[in-house]
Design a protein around this motif. Structure first.
Motif: not given
Ligand SMILES: Cc1cc2nc3c(=O)[nH]c(=O)nc-3n(C[C@H](O)[C@H](O)[C@H](O)COP(=O)(O)OP(=O)(O)OC[C@H]3O[C@@H](n4cnc5c(N)ncnc54)[C@H](O)[C@@H]3O)c2cc1C
Length: 383
Positions: A9, A12, A14-15, A35, A40-41, A46, A48, A169, A171, A224, A335-336
């Motif tokens: 789910v 980004g 990570t996914g 979406d 998102m994040g 930025l 980095g 889609v 969740a 930003v 944030g990182h």
């Protein structure tokens, strides 16, 4: 019923990195994104890719990520836009010089290749820096990547290896049977899975709460500003000692500068593009602050400004854990999470498949939040 499929789910960094790592291991994987990829994040960021200034628990992940970014960038024909040109942490006054000095010493003791430079030496590396910069730490193995291009490239590679990716889609709930997660309810119907991976940042706590699982995340906001392409000025990522500004020049010349982190009073899951759009006075503050570091910013043409939300946990570390059968949580990157994204994806694949992780995952357990909570971690963004 076993589906032979892992359902991720969140699309980004990570996914998609998790989808790629699982597909590389021959695991059937489907990713759903409410979406679009990097909505998102991982789109607001930025970009980095930093080891310096990391929490000691995250440092091994950040160091491994440097190698993984290089490998992925080479394999994907440079599409992620990864550049390893270093990170400069700048001091603008004597107090910040002391902060930078202490930070460089601590990080060098942790084994990082990090140098303490005076202002002139920093300007030899990045001549565009203001003459007001007094000192800098320089970690030459840090770098940056192009956020949306990187997410898209990793997603494409995951799909080439068999992963399915569906945008639009969402969740809405986890489904369970006998204490195990069996899939998700979505706006497009129920999806069964052998294992569900929550890589949905700010939105993970609401899905976990009905299971009695607590992932305390506070939403914070960062502004930003991105310019149109400017002539080549510098190749490093810069941050400042007190973390109230950071920036880099993208490969096509655009400058991307950010504020530090501020409180955000809105509903973490009810945000809209309008509700996170910066106020004019906050943009003026960002321009003044970043322009004092990088005077050429004042001559650049503004292309876009946006606000980005941060999924901050109480200790500033993510949850990377398998808290119950059929469920892996990879959220709260505070944030990182962009720089370590490719390694977070590998950790998710280890947690899903039961492979031994090369990393100590104890600091990332979800259960740490159900014991006593200290004060919220100070949040730092240095690129
Ligand atoms: C302004 C800013 C600057 C930053 N700078 C840096 C930096 O320089 N270096 C760094 O390492 N990190 C940085 N970060 C942090 C970094 O960008 C994030 O930690 C990282 O991108 C998080 O990635 P993620 O995949 O975990 O979450 P996200 O990128 O937030 O992805 C979550 C995804 O899940 C989707 N989703 C949510 N709910 C659902 C649902 N119910 N169903 C389906 N999909 C859902 C969302 O639409 C989203 O696409 C910065 C962040 C910001 C905002």
């Amino acid at each position: 019923m076993a589906t032979g499929e892992v359902l991720i789910v969140g699309g980004g960094i990570t996914g998609v990195a998790a989808a790629l790592a699982l597909a590389e291991r021959g695991v059937g994987v489907r990713l759903i994104e409410r979406d679009r990829l990097a909505a998102m994040g991982s789109g607001w960021t930025l970009g980095g890719v930093r080891q310096s200034g990391r929490d000691p628990a995250e440092l091994p992940l950040a160091r491994a990520a440097v190698a993984r970014w290089a490998e992925l960038d080479a394999r994907l024909g440079g599409r992620p836009g990864y550049r390893r040109r270093g990170n400069l942490r700048l001091a603008r006054d004597e107090a910040e010089v002391e902060t930078i000095r202490a930070l460089a010493a601590t990080q060098a003791a942790a084994g990082l290749d990090i140098a303490l430079l005076d202002g002139e030496a920093a300007r030899r590396i990045a001549p565009a820096l203001s003459r007001d910069i007094l000192a800098a730490s320089f970690c030459r193995d840090d770098g940056h990547a192009d956020p949306i291009a990187a997410v898209t490239a990793l997603a494409d590679e995951a799909q080439r290896l068999g992963a399915q990716i569906e945008s639009g889609v969402a969740a809405t709930a986890l489904t369970t049977r006998g204490g195990a997660v069996t899939g998700v309810e979505t706006n497009a119907g129920r999806r069964e899975a052998d294992c569900v991976v929550l890589a949905c940042g700010l939105h993970a706590p609401a899905l976990l709460a009905p299971l009695g699982l607590d992932l305390p995340i506070a939403a914070r906001i960062v502004l930003v500003l991105q310019t149109t392409p400017a002539p080549p000025l510098f190749e490093q990522v810069f941050g400042v000692a007190n973390a109230d500004c950071a920036g880099r020049q993208e490969i096509d010349g655009r400058l991307r500068v950010t504020t530090g982190v501020s409180d955000w009073k809105g509903d973490a899951t009810g945000w809209t593009a309008d509700s996170i759009q910066p106020r004019a006075r906050d943009v003026a503050t960002l321009i003044a602050r970043a322009g004092a570091i990088l005077p050429a910013l004042h001559e650049a043409r503004v292309a876009r400004v946006w606000g980005g939300l941060i999924d901050l946990t109480p200790d500033g570390l993510p949850a990377l854990d398998a808290p119950c059968p059929g469920l892996v949580v990879a959220s709260g990157f505070s944030g990182h999470g962009f720089g370590i994204g490719p390694v977070s994806g590998e950790i998710v694949a280890d947690l899903v498949t039961g492979a031994a992780s090369p990393f100590d995952l104890a600091p990332f357990r979800l259960a740490r939040f159900s014991t006593a909570r200290g004060p919220a971690a100070p949040l730092t963004l240095h690129g």
